[in-house]
Enzyme design. Sequence first.
Site, PDB file in Angstrom:
ATOM      1  N   HIS A  34      -0.883 -18.976  23.625  1.00 50.29           N
ATOM      2  CA  HIS A  34      -2.033 -18.068  23.658  1.00 50.29           C
ATOM      3  C   HIS A  34      -3.128 -18.594  22.712  1.00 50.29           C
ATOM      4  O   HIS A  34      -4.274 -18.792  23.109  1.00 50.29           O
ATOM      5  CB  HIS A  34      -1.591 -16.663  23.244  1.00 50.29           C
ATOM      6  CG  HIS A  34      -2.706 -15.668  23.149  1.00 50.29           C
ATOM      7  ND1 HIS A  34      -2.918 -14.702  24.116  1.00 50.29           N
ATOM      8  CD2 HIS A  34      -3.687 -15.494  22.220  1.00 50.29           C
ATOM      9  CE1 HIS A  34      -3.981 -13.988  23.780  1.00 50.29           C
ATOM     10  NE2 HIS A  34      -4.459 -14.437  22.628  1.00 50.29           N
ATOM     11  N   GLU A  35      -2.723 -18.866  21.481  1.00 50.54           N
ATOM     12  CA  GLU A  35      -3.710 -19.321  20.487  1.00 50.54           C
ATOM     13  C   GLU A  35      -4.231 -20.710  20.841  1.00 50.54           C
ATOM     14  O   GLU A  35      -5.396 -21.029  20.585  1.00 50.54           O
ATOM     15  CB  GLU A  35      -3.086 -19.320  19.082  1.00 50.54           C
ATOM     16  CG  GLU A  35      -2.528 -17.974  18.626  1.00 50.54           C
ATOM     17  CD  GLU A  35      -3.517 -16.810  18.723  1.00 50.54           C
ATOM     18  OE1 GLU A  35      -4.728 -17.049  18.749  1.00 50.54           O
ATOM     19  OE2 GLU A  35      -3.059 -15.652  18.792  1.00 50.54           O
ATOM     20  N   HIS A  38      -7.177 -20.450  23.049  1.00 51.40           N
ATOM     21  CA  HIS A  38      -8.424 -20.221  22.289  1.00 51.40           C
ATOM     22  C   HIS A  38      -8.914 -21.547  21.700  1.00 51.40           C
ATOM     23  O   HIS A  38     -10.104 -21.860  21.725  1.00 51.40           O
ATOM     24  CB  HIS A  38      -8.175 -19.248  21.133  1.00 51.40           C
ATOM     25  CG  HIS A  38      -8.028 -17.817  21.552  1.00 51.40           C
ATOM     26  ND1 HIS A  38      -8.968 -17.153  22.305  1.00 51.40           N
ATOM     27  CD2 HIS A  38      -7.044 -16.902  21.304  1.00 51.40           C
ATOM     28  CE1 HIS A  38      -8.577 -15.899  22.503  1.00 51.40           C
ATOM     29  NE2 HIS A  38      -7.408 -15.721  21.917  1.00 51.40           N
ATOM     30  N   GLU A  63     -10.708 -13.387  26.111  1.00 53.15           N
ATOM     31  CA  GLU A  63      -9.260 -13.558  26.069  1.00 53.15           C
ATOM     32  C   GLU A  63      -8.705 -14.214  27.342  1.00 53.15           C
ATOM     33  O   GLU A  63      -7.489 -14.305  27.501  1.00 53.15           O
ATOM     34  CB  GLU A  63      -8.572 -12.207  25.828  1.00 53.15           C
ATOM     35  CG  GLU A  63      -8.773 -11.639  24.436  1.00 53.15           C
ATOM     36  CD  GLU A  63      -8.066 -12.430  23.337  1.00 53.15           C
ATOM     37  OE1 GLU A  63      -7.068 -13.115  23.628  1.00 53.15           O
ATOM     38  OE2 GLU A  63      -8.538 -12.390  22.188  1.00 53.15           O
TER      39      GLU A  63
END
Length: 249
Positions: A34-35, A38, A63
Site C-alpha cells: 500500500h505504502e 504511494h 488513495e
Amino acid sequence: MEYQLPIVALVCNFSGSNFTSVMLHHSDVETLFHEFGHALHSLLSRTDYQHFSGTRVILDFAETPSNLFEYYSWDYGFLRKFTKHYSTGDPIPEELVKSMLEAKNMFAATELQRQILYALIDQTLHGAQLSSPRDTSSVVADLRTEHTSWKYVEGTHWHTRFTHLVTYGAGYYSYLYAKCFAATLWKKVCQKDPLSLATGSALRTKFLQHGGAKDPADILNDLIGSDAIRNQNGGIIPDITCLAEEMKL
Ligand SMILES: [Zn+2]
C-alpha cells in the site's frame, strides 16, 4: 528548467523483526505494498510543477495507487517470486494463497458496511451544524443503528480514537472511492499479466506520471477505455461493479 528528483522514504515498524531477519505477517506485506503504491506515485511523477507531483492529487484519487498496489500482495504469481518458507526456503504454496483470499472475502460485505459507516460518521460530524448540540456518541449510535447490521454497544466511544476523523476532515469516503477505482484498474489493466511491460508502462505513462496535473476522469478514461461518470461539480463517481464482483456481493 530543471527536473527535481523525488526522494521518498517508507519508515516501517514491522512486528517480529530482529537485527538479522524479518518475518512479515501477510497484513504487513499488504501494508508495505500500500505504502509502496504511494511511493511509486511520487517517484514516477513527471509534472511541470512540483506542486502537482505524485500524491498531490485531489483527495478523491489520492488513495487509488496505494489500493491498486495492495492487489500485488494477493497475487500468487507475484508472491511466489519472493516469498519463502523461513526454514525450508520453499516458495509460498498456491493453495495457501487461495485460502487466504477466500478468508479475505468471507466477511467482505461486513467490511464494506463498516467502511461505509466510517464515511457516514465522518460526513455527519463535519456536515451542517445541528440546531442544538449533540454528543458525538449518540450521533455514532444512531448512524450505526440506521445503516449497519450490528448494534451500538452502550457506553463505548471507539470513535474518539479514530484519528482519521480529524486528519481526513469529511474526506474519509475517498477510501471507498479508491477501493472501487483500484478494483476496476486491477481487473481491466493489471490482472491478466500484472508483471508485464505493457501493464507497467500503462500504469506509468497513463496514470502515475501525471500526479495531480491531469483530471482523474481523463486518467481513468485513458486507462480503462470507457467514460468515467462525473457529478455536477465535475468530480468523478466510482463504479462499484468490479469491487462487488470481486467480493462476490
Ligand atoms: Zn494510503
